[in-house]
Design a protein around this motif. Structure first.
Motif, PDB file in Angstrom:
ATOM      1  N   VAL A   1       2.220  13.147  33.417  1.00 50.51           N
ATOM      2  CA  VAL A   1       2.419  12.045  32.472  1.00 50.51           C
ATOM      3  C   VAL A   1       3.806  12.178  31.856  1.00 50.51           C
ATOM      4  N   ALA A   2       4.528  11.056  31.783  1.00 44.86           N
ATOM      5  CA  ALA A   2       5.860  11.068  31.180  1.00 44.86           C
ATOM      6  C   ALA A   2       5.947   9.976  30.114  1.00 44.86           C
TER       7      ALA A   2
ATOM      8  N   PHE B   1      10.350  12.375  28.313  1.00 46.65           N
ATOM      9  CA  PHE B   1       9.835  13.654  27.800  1.00 46.65           C
ATOM     10  C   PHE B   1       8.331  13.730  27.997  1.00 46.65           C
ATOM     11  N   ARG B   2       7.823  14.964  28.035  1.00 39.81           N
ATOM     12  CA  ARG B   2       6.423  15.208  28.373  1.00 39.81           C
ATOM     13  C   ARG B   2       5.535  15.231  27.121  1.00 39.81           C
ATOM     14  N   PRO B   3       4.260  14.872  27.275  1.00 38.69           N
ATOM     15  CA  PRO B   3       3.341  14.811  26.123  1.00 38.69           C
ATOM     16  C   PRO B   3       3.214  16.124  25.357  1.00 38.69           C
ATOM     17  N   GLN B   4       3.335  17.257  26.063  1.00 36.14           N
ATOM     18  CA  GLN B   4       3.138  18.539  25.372  1.00 36.14           C
ATOM     19  C   GLN B   4       4.365  18.952  24.565  1.00 36.14           C
TER      20      GLN B   4
ATOM     21  N   ARG C   1      -5.525  14.490  24.473  1.00 34.67           N
ATOM     22  CA  ARG C   1      -4.367  13.626  24.690  1.00 34.67           C
ATOM     23  C   ARG C   1      -4.489  12.408  23.772  1.00 34.67           C
ATOM     24  N   TYR C   2      -3.539  12.295  22.837  1.00 32.81           N
ATOM     25  CA  TYR C   2      -3.532  11.162  21.919  1.00 32.81           C
ATOM     26  C   TYR C   2      -2.540  10.119  22.398  1.00 32.81           C
ATOM     27  N   SER C   3      -2.861   8.829  22.181  1.00 32.40           N
ATOM     28  CA  SER C   3      -1.861   7.771  22.317  1.00 32.40           C
ATOM     29  C   SER C   3      -1.489   7.354  20.911  1.00 32.40           C
ATOM     30  N   VAL C   4      -0.197   7.352  20.649  1.00 38.12           N
ATOM     31  CA  VAL C   4       0.280   7.033  19.301  1.00 38.12           C
ATOM     32  C   VAL C   4       1.215   5.838  19.397  1.00 38.12           C
ATOM     33  N   ARG C   5       0.917   4.787  18.603  1.00 39.66           N
ATOM     34  CA  ARG C   5       1.849   3.658  18.547  1.00 39.66           C
ATOM     35  C   ARG C   5       2.910   3.965  17.503  1.00 39.66           C
ATOM     36  N   ALA C   6       4.165   4.063  17.965  1.00 37.52           N
ATOM     37  CA  ALA C   6       5.281   4.357  17.052  1.00 37.52           C
ATOM     38  C   ALA C   6       6.299   3.239  17.244  1.00 37.52           C
TER      39      ALA C   6
ATOM     40  N   ASP D   1       0.058  15.591  23.825  1.00 34.30           N
ATOM     41  CA  ASP D   1      -1.001  16.559  24.136  1.00 34.30           C
ATOM     42  C   ASP D   1      -1.040  17.636  23.071  1.00 34.30           C
ATOM     43  N   LYS D   2      -2.256  17.952  22.645  1.00 37.92           N
ATOM     44  CA  LYS D   2      -2.418  19.025  21.669  1.00 37.92           C
ATOM     45  C   LYS D   2      -3.491  19.958  22.222  1.00 37.92           C
ATOM     46  N   PRO D   3      -3.233  21.268  22.230  1.00 36.50           N
ATOM     47  CA  PRO D   3      -4.285  22.180  22.696  1.00 36.50           C
ATOM     48  C   PRO D   3      -5.543  21.979  21.857  1.00 36.50           C
TER      49      PRO D   3
END
Ligand SMILES: Nc1ncnc2c1ncn2[C@@H]1O[C@H](COP(=O)(O)OP(=O)(O)OP(=O)(O)O)[C@@H](O)[C@H]1O
Ligand SMILES: [Mg+2]
Length: 364
Positions: A244-245, A285-288, A321-326, A334-336
């Motif tokens: 995912v990018a 950039f990557r989600p993590q 994995r969160y989707s955030v509208r910014a 991604d958050k562990p």
């Protein structure tokens, strides 16, 4: 173990391959060099030309232009049976009326190899793939994974210099696929056999191959180790195909002696030596690499901060994995997942932080 292939490992070189089916230009100017003993993957979406490229190396297809070398030998005009390559087809193509042993020995019998030698080689290869005990069964009495091993044994027994595998794991269920790809890698290492593996599954390519060629519409997009492709993709196709990018479109602008990236609501100063030329560009950039918090961060000059709202959440076991509208962007983060930590909810207002050195700027 008496199975020998170490001396036989040969590299494969393709030079300027162009192949058409009628008017359809399927392989476009393909050049690459695979080392002896390397595990190499062709990775790309359905219809991009992977099978055609593999069949070309095996000798089942002819290109209108270009050369194929196996080792140092030009095999461009040789038929498949003179190339000393072994190909495992996607559907295994086992003979249903023959036992496992017969399926494996058949090729050697056709070649009129002496009987004792056949027996020795067949036993040795059946042992290698752990099928000796099932040698008298027919394919219909085997599991998918066992059938896959018969197909592999049948190809290995003729001691090819190059092993070609066309999506060999796609008929298996998810768990077995993971087990078989590990076994395949171990076997390949044990034999030091040059192996070319076709897949459209990036995880499969990442976990087995030394190097990958990413292909799209008959064109090689990039060749590199799995990590190189993931961390330093050359274009947006490769960045998107390997995981995912997050992509923010914008423009590189020269600002005095400095360069900066200007996108919707985002300005990033660019340091470092690999500054792209001014003009349209994407920040990738990557989600993590995004750190997500419910409160605000202390602003740092080396970081970019976004504020937004959680609009979607996927629980993937080890990560959330969160989707955030910014602003106008929707970013994946991604958050562990830790048992003692409460996950964020849809609608939560959050701050995201990204270190600028985690961003790759790509021109297409
Ligand atoms: N014998 C053929 N005659 C005409 N067109 C063909 C032939 N074989 C393949 N093609 C076309 O060539 C292109 C590449 O096909 P190929 O089978 O190599 O794709 P692939 O990458 O292996 O796809 P998949 O992941 O679906 O197996 C496709 O557009 C396909 O329709
Ligand atoms: Mg195919």
């Amino acid at each position: 173990m008496s199975y020998e292939s170490r001396e036989q490992a040969a590299g494969v070189t393709l030079e300027g391959i162009n192949l058409y089916f009628g008017k359809l230009h399927v392989l476009k100017n393909i050049s690459l060099s695979i080392e002896p003993g390397e595990f190499f993957a062709f990775l790309g979406p359905s219809g991009c030309g992977k099978t055609t490229l593999l069949r070309l190396i095996a000798g089942f297809e002819r290109a209108q232009a270009g050369k194929v070398y196996i080792g140092k030998k030009d095999v461009t005009d040789l038929p498949p049976w003179k190339r000393n390559v072994g190909m495992v087809f996607q559907n295994y193509a086992l003979w249903p009326h023959m036992t496992v042993r017969k399926n494996v020995s058949f090729g050697l019998e056709e070649k009129k190899v002496p009987r004792e030698e056949i027996e020795k080689r067949v036993n040795s290869v059946l042992e290698l793939v752990d099928l000796l005990e099932l040698a008298d069964r027919r394919p219909s009495q085997l599991s998918g994974g066992q059938q896959q091993r018969v197909a592999l044994a049948r190809t290995l027994v003729v001691q090819p210099r190059v092993l070609l595998l066309d999506e060999p794991l796609s008929n298996l269920d998810a768990k077995l696929r993971v087990q078989m790809r590990r076994e395949l890698r171990e076997l390949q290492q044990k034999l030091s056999l040059t192996t070319i593996f076709v897949t459209h599954d990036q995880e499969e390519a990442n976990t087995t191959a030394d190097r990958i060629a990413v292909i799209n519409r008959g064109i090689i997009q990039q060749i590199g180790s799995p990590m190189e492709l993931y961390d330093q993709p050359k274009n947006l196709f490769v960045a998107n195909f390997l995981g995912v990018a997050n992509i923010i479109k914008g423009e590189i602008i020269k600002d005095g002696n400095m360069f900066k990236f200007v996108g919707d609501d985002v300005v990033i100063s660019i340091r470092g030596e690999n500054t792209p030329e001014p003009g349209p560009c994407s920040a990738v950039f990557r989600p993590q690499n995004l750190v997500i918090r419910k409160d605000t961060f202390e602003e740092k000059p080396s970081s970019i901060t976004f504020t937004g709202k959680v609009i979607h959440r996927e629980f993937l076991g080890n990560i959330i994995r969160y989707s955030v509208r910014a602003g106008s962007h929707v970013l994946s983060v991604d958050k562990p997942h830790l048992r003692e930590e409460k996950p964020l909810e849809i609608g939560h207002l959050v701050t995201l932080q990204l270190k600028s050195d985690q961003i790759v700027f790509l021109k297409d």
